[in-house]
Design a protein around this motif. Structure first.
Motif, PDB file in Angstrom:
ATOM      1  N   LEU C  69       0.846  -1.200   0.000  1.00  0.00           N
ATOM      2  CA  LEU C  69       0.000   0.000   0.000  1.00  0.00           C
ATOM      3  C   LEU C  69       0.883   1.253   0.000  1.00  0.00           C
ATOM      4  O   LEU C  69       0.675   2.180  -0.800  1.00  0.00           O
ATOM      5  CB  LEU C  69      -0.901   0.021   1.236  1.00  0.00           C
ATOM      6  N   LEU C  74      -1.243   3.878  -1.941  1.00  0.00           N
ATOM      7  CA  LEU C  74      -2.672   3.571  -1.949  1.00  0.00           C
ATOM      8  C   LEU C  74      -3.279   3.751  -0.566  1.00  0.00           C
ATOM      9  O   LEU C  74      -2.618   3.571   0.452  1.00  0.00           O
ATOM     10  CB  LEU C  74      -2.897   2.117  -2.397  1.00  0.00           C
ATOM     11  N   GLU C  76      -5.893   2.190   1.981  1.00  0.00           N
ATOM     12  CA  GLU C  76      -6.500   0.877   2.200  1.00  0.00           C
ATOM     13  C   GLU C  76      -8.030   0.931   2.094  1.00  0.00           C
ATOM     14  O   GLU C  76      -8.641   0.122   1.389  1.00  0.00           O
ATOM     15  CB  GLU C  76      -6.098   0.346   3.583  1.00  0.00           C
ATOM     16  N   ASP C  77      -8.643   1.877   2.801  1.00  0.00           N
ATOM     17  CA  ASP C  77     -10.109   1.950   2.776  1.00  0.00           C
ATOM     18  C   ASP C  77     -10.640   2.220   1.371  1.00  0.00           C
ATOM     19  O   ASP C  77     -11.678   1.690   0.980  1.00  0.00           O
ATOM     20  CB  ASP C  77     -10.598   3.036   3.746  1.00  0.00           C
ATOM     21  N   ILE C  79      -9.283   1.379  -1.605  1.00  0.00           N
ATOM     22  CA  ILE C  79      -9.259   0.228  -2.531  1.00  0.00           C
ATOM     23  C   ILE C  79     -10.200  -0.883  -2.044  1.00  0.00           C
ATOM     24  O   ILE C  79     -10.816  -1.566  -2.851  1.00  0.00           O
ATOM     25  CB  ILE C  79      -7.835  -0.326  -2.794  1.00  0.00           C
ATOM     26  N   VAL C  80     -10.318  -1.037  -0.742  1.00  0.00           N
ATOM     27  CA  VAL C  80     -11.226  -2.078  -0.248  1.00  0.00           C
ATOM     28  C   VAL C  80     -12.673  -1.710  -0.590  1.00  0.00           C
ATOM     29  O   VAL C  80     -13.442  -2.558  -1.060  1.00  0.00           O
ATOM     30  CB  VAL C  80     -11.049  -2.319   1.264  1.00  0.00           C
ATOM     31  N   ASN C  81     -13.042  -0.456  -0.398  1.00  0.00           N
ATOM     32  CA  ASN C  81     -14.414  -0.066  -0.735  1.00  0.00           C
ATOM     33  C   ASN C  81     -14.679  -0.150  -2.237  1.00  0.00           C
ATOM     34  O   ASN C  81     -15.768  -0.549  -2.656  1.00  0.00           O
ATOM     35  CB  ASN C  81     -14.719   1.332  -0.195  1.00  0.00           C
ATOM     36  N   MET C  82     -13.691   0.203  -3.026  1.00  0.00           N
ATOM     37  CA  MET C  82     -13.816   0.058  -4.490  1.00  0.00           C
ATOM     38  C   MET C  82     -14.085  -1.412  -4.831  1.00  0.00           C
ATOM     39  O   MET C  82     -14.949  -1.736  -5.639  1.00  0.00           O
ATOM     40  CB  MET C  82     -12.512   0.563  -5.134  1.00  0.00           C
ATOM     41  N   LYS C  83     -13.341  -2.319  -4.196  1.00  0.00           N
ATOM     42  CA  LYS C  83     -13.521  -3.742  -4.489  1.00  0.00           C
ATOM     43  C   LYS C  83     -14.841  -4.273  -3.925  1.00  0.00           C
ATOM     44  O   LYS C  83     -15.487  -5.130  -4.536  1.00  0.00           O
ATOM     45  CB  LYS C  83     -12.339  -4.548  -3.930  1.00  0.00           C
ATOM     46  N   MET C  84     -15.258  -3.752  -2.758  1.00  0.00           N
ATOM     47  CA  MET C  84     -16.540  -4.196  -2.196  1.00  0.00           C
ATOM     48  C   MET C  84     -17.703  -3.772  -3.107  1.00  0.00           C
ATOM     49  O   MET C  84     -18.682  -4.518  -3.246  1.00  0.00           O
ATOM     50  CB  MET C  84     -16.715  -3.667  -0.774  1.00  0.00           C
ATOM     51  N   ASP C  85     -17.581  -2.600  -3.721  1.00  0.00           N
ATOM     52  CA  ASP C  85     -18.594  -2.203  -4.727  1.00  0.00           C
ATOM     53  C   ASP C  85     -18.720  -3.291  -5.804  1.00  0.00           C
ATOM     54  O   ASP C  85     -19.825  -3.680  -6.188  1.00  0.00           O
ATOM     55  CB  ASP C  85     -18.169  -0.894  -5.436  1.00  0.00           C
ATOM     56  N   MET C  86     -17.552  -3.749  -6.268  1.00  0.00           N
ATOM     57  CA  MET C  86     -17.547  -4.771  -7.321  1.00  0.00           C
ATOM     58  C   MET C  86     -18.117  -6.098  -6.800  1.00  0.00           C
ATOM     59  O   MET C  86     -18.927  -6.743  -7.474  1.00  0.00           O
ATOM     60  CB  MET C  86     -16.120  -4.990  -7.835  1.00  0.00           C
ATOM     61  N   ASN C  87     -17.677  -6.492  -5.609  1.00  0.00           N
ATOM     62  CA  ASN C  87     -18.140  -7.768  -5.041  1.00  0.00           C
ATOM     63  C   ASN C  87     -19.650  -7.778  -4.825  1.00  0.00           C
ATOM     64  O   ASN C  87     -20.318  -8.787  -5.071  1.00  0.00           O
ATOM     65  CB  ASN C  87     -17.445  -8.036  -3.702  1.00  0.00           C
ATOM     66  N   GLU C  88     -20.170  -6.662  -4.346  1.00  0.00           N
ATOM     67  CA  GLU C  88     -21.619  -6.604  -4.083  1.00  0.00           C
ATOM     68  C   GLU C  88     -22.422  -6.742  -5.374  1.00  0.00           C
ATOM     69  O   GLU C  88     -23.511  -7.321  -5.374  1.00  0.00           O
ATOM     70  CB  GLU C  88     -21.964  -5.304  -3.343  1.00  0.00           C
TER      71      GLU C  88
END
Lengths: 106, 106, 106, 106
Positions: C69, C74, C76-77, C79-88
């Motif tokens: 990171l 980067l 952390e919050d 990129i994780v939220n960006m990925k959670m958008d995708m996962n959801e």
């Protein structure tokens, strides 16, 4: 592995001019990447897995291992027997039988 | 791998009564664990590596692959050739030559 | 992770002049190497594991993730939220509930 | 990681009734699987990589690490600081500065 299978793997690489990408480090990365794809077959269950998928991913690991043997000019039987000599000493039958403990805890 | 090397690997396992630990899932884990130890030889440098260490770790990967082939009753040449059929279709020579792009981007 | 923990990790690296080894590629290798050591805690059994060992190996993964990171600048919050958008989106609740199938098989 | 990001990750799992799949062993497998996908960004080149792809895969590693922390009731700062205590002893500044040797070779 039969000589003709080995030759097929070599030809696959040279036909595509991929030797340039097959540094030992890149092949080591490739082996772990494919090994993780193999593991993915067992990610959520140890018992239910798609055998066709397992075959494909295990084959990928074996192909990259073959590429690395070739790249470094190694003989598979030679290095495996060298390592088995070491393993047999590290895990004496009388101590290791029936236990999955690591050698340094036997 | 020569038949006598294959037999030696099998005997190593049965002598220690380790078949009980060699579920396909555990062997898949073991392959990725050893593959990562192989990668460790190249962790901080792509070019300077200890070849003896590479041989030992690659041998470990090959031994666990052999264990998994055995456990699932698979023929190495058969699954590798099956996968090479797939690879040759996914990466046609004219499109793949000289590039390391993944098949879905060719 | 608390700011002081983040600072401690950074200081550990700069005190040893190790930034030179922390290329993104080397850190990615390091993450997978430590992740495989974490997996080793579960190599032969899913249920019996040494919790202290798990903590140490998980911490190693987290430290190298933090290094990466940092190296790439980067958050952390973010990129994780960006990925959670995708996962959801990939795993809509109504389709994914109670199943471990991959998104492309839902 | 901010508390609201942590809560979002938890909700993602409980909404889908996926806690049943999140055994420590399965999460350890998941971490190494995602770490290998991160490594794939650097498979054929150390220098040319798709930063968006790196972000996504690193986020996946971080999410599964968070899941494992949660599953085992661990505090991230606590285990990281515990491990940093160990690392600082294993790699004294005066011996480790500027070298990538492993602690057992310093």
């Amino acid at each position: 592995m039969k000589q003709e299978t080995i030759e097929r793997i070599r030809r696959f690489t040279t036909d595509r001019d991929w030797d340039q990408f097959h540094s030992p480090a890149n092949l080591a990365k490739s082996i772990v990447i494919e090994a993780a794809e193999l593991l993915e077959c067992f990610q959520w269950s140890e018992d239910e897995y798609d055998e066709q998928h397992v075959k494909e991913e295990l084959a990928d690991v074996l192909v990259y291992c073959r590429d690395l043997l070739d790249r470094l000019g190694l003989d598979e039987d030679e290095i495996v027997n060298m390592k088995m000599d070491m393993n047999e000493k590290k895990y004496p039958v009388e101590k290791a039988r029936g236990t999955s403990e690591k050698y340094d805890r036997l």
